[in-house]
Write a protein that holds these residues in place. Structure first.
Motif, mmCIF file in Angstrom:
data_model
loop_
_atom_site.group_PDB
_atom_site.id
_atom_site.type_symbol
_atom_site.label_atom_id
_atom_site.label_comp_id
_atom_site.label_asym_id
_atom_site.label_seq_id
_atom_site.Cartn_x
_atom_site.Cartn_y
_atom_site.Cartn_z
ATOM 1 N N GLN A 123 102.001 108.162 72.575
ATOM 2 C CA GLN A 123 101.844 108.832 73.827
ATOM 3 C C GLN A 123 101.970 107.936 75.210
ATOM 4 O O GLN A 123 101.929 106.613 75.224
ATOM 5 C CB GLN A 123 100.411 109.683 74.175
ATOM 6 N N VAL A 124 102.107 108.618 76.490
ATOM 7 C CA VAL A 124 101.821 107.743 77.659
ATOM 8 C C VAL A 124 100.369 107.461 77.913
ATOM 9 O O VAL A 124 99.442 108.011 77.391
ATOM 10 C CB VAL A 124 102.486 108.571 78.980
ATOM 11 N N ASN A 125 100.142 106.306 78.035
ATOM 12 C CA ASN A 125 98.612 105.864 78.156
ATOM 13 C C ASN A 125 97.919 106.638 79.061
ATOM 14 O O ASN A 125 98.168 107.011 80.081
ATOM 15 C CB ASN A 125 98.902 104.248 78.761
ATOM 16 N N PRO A 126 96.675 107.085 78.592
ATOM 17 C CA PRO A 126 95.719 107.922 79.483
ATOM 18 C C PRO A 126 95.199 107.279 80.730
ATOM 19 O O PRO A 126 94.478 107.625 81.587
ATOM 20 C CB PRO A 126 94.686 108.116 78.285
ATOM 21 N N CYS B 67 103.740 96.177 77.575
ATOM 22 C CA CYS B 67 103.282 96.478 79.110
ATOM 23 C C CYS B 67 102.077 97.324 78.859
ATOM 24 O O CYS B 67 101.440 97.420 79.728
ATOM 25 C CB CYS B 67 104.262 97.019 79.976
ATOM 26 N N GLY B 68 102.016 98.308 77.788
ATOM 27 C CA GLY B 68 101.058 99.268 77.926
ATOM 28 C C GLY B 68 101.228 100.760 78.212
ATOM 29 O O GLY B 68 100.307 101.521 78.353
ATOM 30 N N LEU B 69 102.501 100.944 78.686
ATOM 31 C CA LEU B 69 102.485 102.095 79.207
ATOM 32 C C LEU B 69 102.720 103.286 77.886
ATOM 33 O O LEU B 69 102.118 104.280 78.274
ATOM 34 C CB LEU B 69 104.124 102.211 79.454
ATOM 35 N N PHE B 70 102.792 102.855 76.813
ATOM 36 C CA PHE B 70 102.736 103.622 75.594
ATOM 37 C C PHE B 70 101.754 103.204 74.389
ATOM 38 O O PHE B 70 101.683 102.036 74.344
ATOM 39 C CB PHE B 70 104.164 103.845 75.024
ATOM 40 N N VAL B 71 101.088 104.076 74.171
ATOM 41 C CA VAL B 71 100.107 103.865 72.914
ATOM 42 C C VAL B 71 100.069 104.825 71.889
ATOM 43 O O VAL B 71 100.434 106.057 72.025
ATOM 44 C CB VAL B 71 98.504 103.816 73.486
ATOM 45 N N VAL C 165 99.270 103.108 84.518
ATOM 46 C CA VAL C 165 100.472 103.856 84.259
ATOM 47 C C VAL C 165 101.122 103.997 85.603
ATOM 48 O O VAL C 165 102.335 103.665 85.953
ATOM 49 C CB VAL C 165 100.372 105.253 83.888
ATOM 50 N N GLU C 166 100.437 104.163 86.684
ATOM 51 C CA GLU C 166 100.905 104.047 88.048
ATOM 52 C C GLU C 166 101.446 102.616 88.466
ATOM 53 O O GLU C 166 102.412 102.464 89.162
ATOM 54 C CB GLU C 166 99.742 104.465 88.992
ATOM 55 N N SER C 167 100.739 101.781 88.230
ATOM 56 C CA SER C 167 101.248 100.203 88.511
ATOM 57 C C SER C 167 102.373 100.014 87.723
ATOM 58 O O SER C 167 103.398 99.487 88.329
ATOM 59 C CB SER C 167 100.053 99.225 88.140
ATOM 60 N N LEU C 168 102.441 100.392 86.436
ATOM 61 C CA LEU C 168 103.571 100.075 85.724
ATOM 62 C C LEU C 168 104.786 100.862 86.199
ATOM 63 O O LEU C 168 106.145 100.373 86.215
ATOM 64 C CB LEU C 168 103.523 100.542 84.367
ATOM 65 N N LEU C 169 104.785 102.031 86.567
ATOM 66 C CA LEU C 169 106.034 103.021 86.960
ATOM 67 C C LEU C 169 106.181 102.313 88.320
ATOM 68 O O LEU C 169 107.575 102.337 88.701
ATOM 69 C CB LEU C 169 105.458 104.173 87.019
ATOM 70 N N ARG D 73 108.146 110.202 85.068
ATOM 71 C CA ARG D 73 106.873 110.442 84.104
ATOM 72 C C ARG D 73 106.953 111.720 83.597
ATOM 73 O O ARG D 73 106.615 111.722 82.303
ATOM 74 C CB ARG D 73 105.724 110.517 85.617
ATOM 75 N N GLY D 74 107.622 112.657 84.013
ATOM 76 C CA GLY D 74 107.925 114.049 83.138
ATOM 77 C C GLY D 74 108.874 113.668 81.987
ATOM 78 O O GLY D 74 108.599 114.200 80.978
ATOM 79 N N ALA D 75 109.906 112.785 82.234
ATOM 80 C CA ALA D 75 110.752 112.674 81.008
ATOM 81 C C ALA D 75 110.228 111.745 80.055
ATOM 82 O O ALA D 75 110.566 112.232 78.801
ATOM 83 C CB ALA D 75 111.971 111.633 81.695
#
Lengths: 93, 143
Positions: free
Chosen positions: B72-75, B136-140, B80-84, B59-61
Motif C-alpha cells: 500500500q501507499v505509506n500511511p 524510497c518508502g512510498l510503498f510498504v 509521501v508528500e515529500s516523495l511526491l 496519488r489517486g493512480a
C-alpha cells in the motif's frame, strides 16, 4: 578531493533524516563530509555518477541516496542508519 | 530481446514490448497488432489527448494501483508528500517520474527502472521482508 562525500536528494526523506545525524557527527568528531545534492545540481549528479563503480555495488546496484563515500578506502554505504553505525563506518580503517 | 512498438490495426492501441499482445485489451480483437516505428508511435501519442497528472491525480493512480496488491501507499503522510514533491520535480526537470531517492545513470533503459512506481517487489528492501518497503518508502507491505 575530500575524503568523505555525502550525496543526497532534496526531497528524499531518508536524506532528511540522516542530515541532522551527519551534523551531529561532524560536531562530535573531527570528520567532515563534502555534501552534494544530486537531483537539482547536474554537476553534483555527474560527480556521483563518476563514483558509480564504487557506490553501486554497495547500494543494490544503483546510485541510491543518501550515499556516504570514503574516497580513500573506496568504500560506500547508503540509506538510513543509526548514528552509531554511521560513526562506526566513518571511523573504520 | 529489444522492446519494440506495436499498433492495433482496429482501435490504434499502442503496445511497447518484445512481442505484440495476442488479444487487444481494448477492442478484444485477436492478432490485431502490427509493428510500427518509434516515430509512428510518437506521432500517435502526440496527437492524442494531453493528459496531465497533478500530484493529487498521481496519488489517486497509485492508490488504485496498490488496491489489488499486497502493498500500500505509506500511511506516513509527511513522507509521501515529500516523495511526491520529488517525483514531480524530477518529471519537470528530468522528463520522467524518477525516484527522488536514487540518481539516474544517463542510460535510458537502466533509468527506466527508476520511474515511480518501480519494480520494487524484487528489491532486497521488500522481498522476503516482513516490513518490506520500496527503497524510497512510498510503498510498504500491508500489515
Amino acid at each position: 578531493m575530500a575524503k568523505l562525500l555525502l550525496f543526497h536528494g532534496r526531497e528524499c526523506p531518508h536524506c532528511k533524516k540522516m542530515l541532522p545525524l551527519v551534523d551531529k557527527l561532524e560536531k562530535e568528531t573531527d570528520v567532515e563530509f563534502e555534501r552534494h545534492e544530486v537531483w537539482h545540481d547536474e554537476k553534483n549528479a555527474d560527480l556521483m555518477r563518476s563514483f558509480r563503480p564504487i557506490i553501486a555495488p554497495k547500494c543494490g546496484g544503483q546510485l541510491r541516496v543518501p550515499a556516504f563515500l570514503n574516497t580513500e578506502t573506496s568504500d560506500a554505504v547508503c540509506g538510513e542508519m543509526e548514528y552509531d553505525k554511521l560513526k562506526e563506518w566513518v571511523t573504520r580503517k | 530481446m529489444k522492446k519494440r512498438y506495436w499498433r492495433c490495426f482496429v482501435c490504434n492501441d499502442i503496445h511497447y514490448g518484445i512481442a505484440p499482445p495476442e488479444l487487444c485489451p481494448t477492442c478484444k480483437v485477436l492478432n490485431a497488432y502490427v509493428e510500427i516505428t518509434a516515430e509512428e508511435a510518437r506521432k500517435i501519442f502526440g496527437g492524442g489527448p494531453d493528459i496531465a497528472f497533478a500530484p493529487a491525480d498521481f496519488r489517486g493512480a497509485i492508490e488504485r494501483f496498490t488496491a489489488g496488491n499486497e502493498f500500500q501507499v505509506n500511511p506516513d503522510a509527511e513522507k509521501v508528500e515529500s516523495l511526491l514533491e520529488g517525483v514531480f520535480a524530477n518529471e519537470k526537470n528530468h522528463g520522467l517520474k524518477y525516484c527522488p531517492c536514487r540518481l539516474s545513470t544517463g542510460d535510458w533503459e537502466e533509468d527506466l527502472k527508476l520511474v515511480c512506481p518501480c519494480f520494487f517487489t524484487i528489491h532486497e528492501t521488500y522481498k522476503g521482508q516482513e516490513k518490506g518497503e520500496c527503497w524510497c518508502g512510498l510503498f510498504v507491505r500491508r500489515t
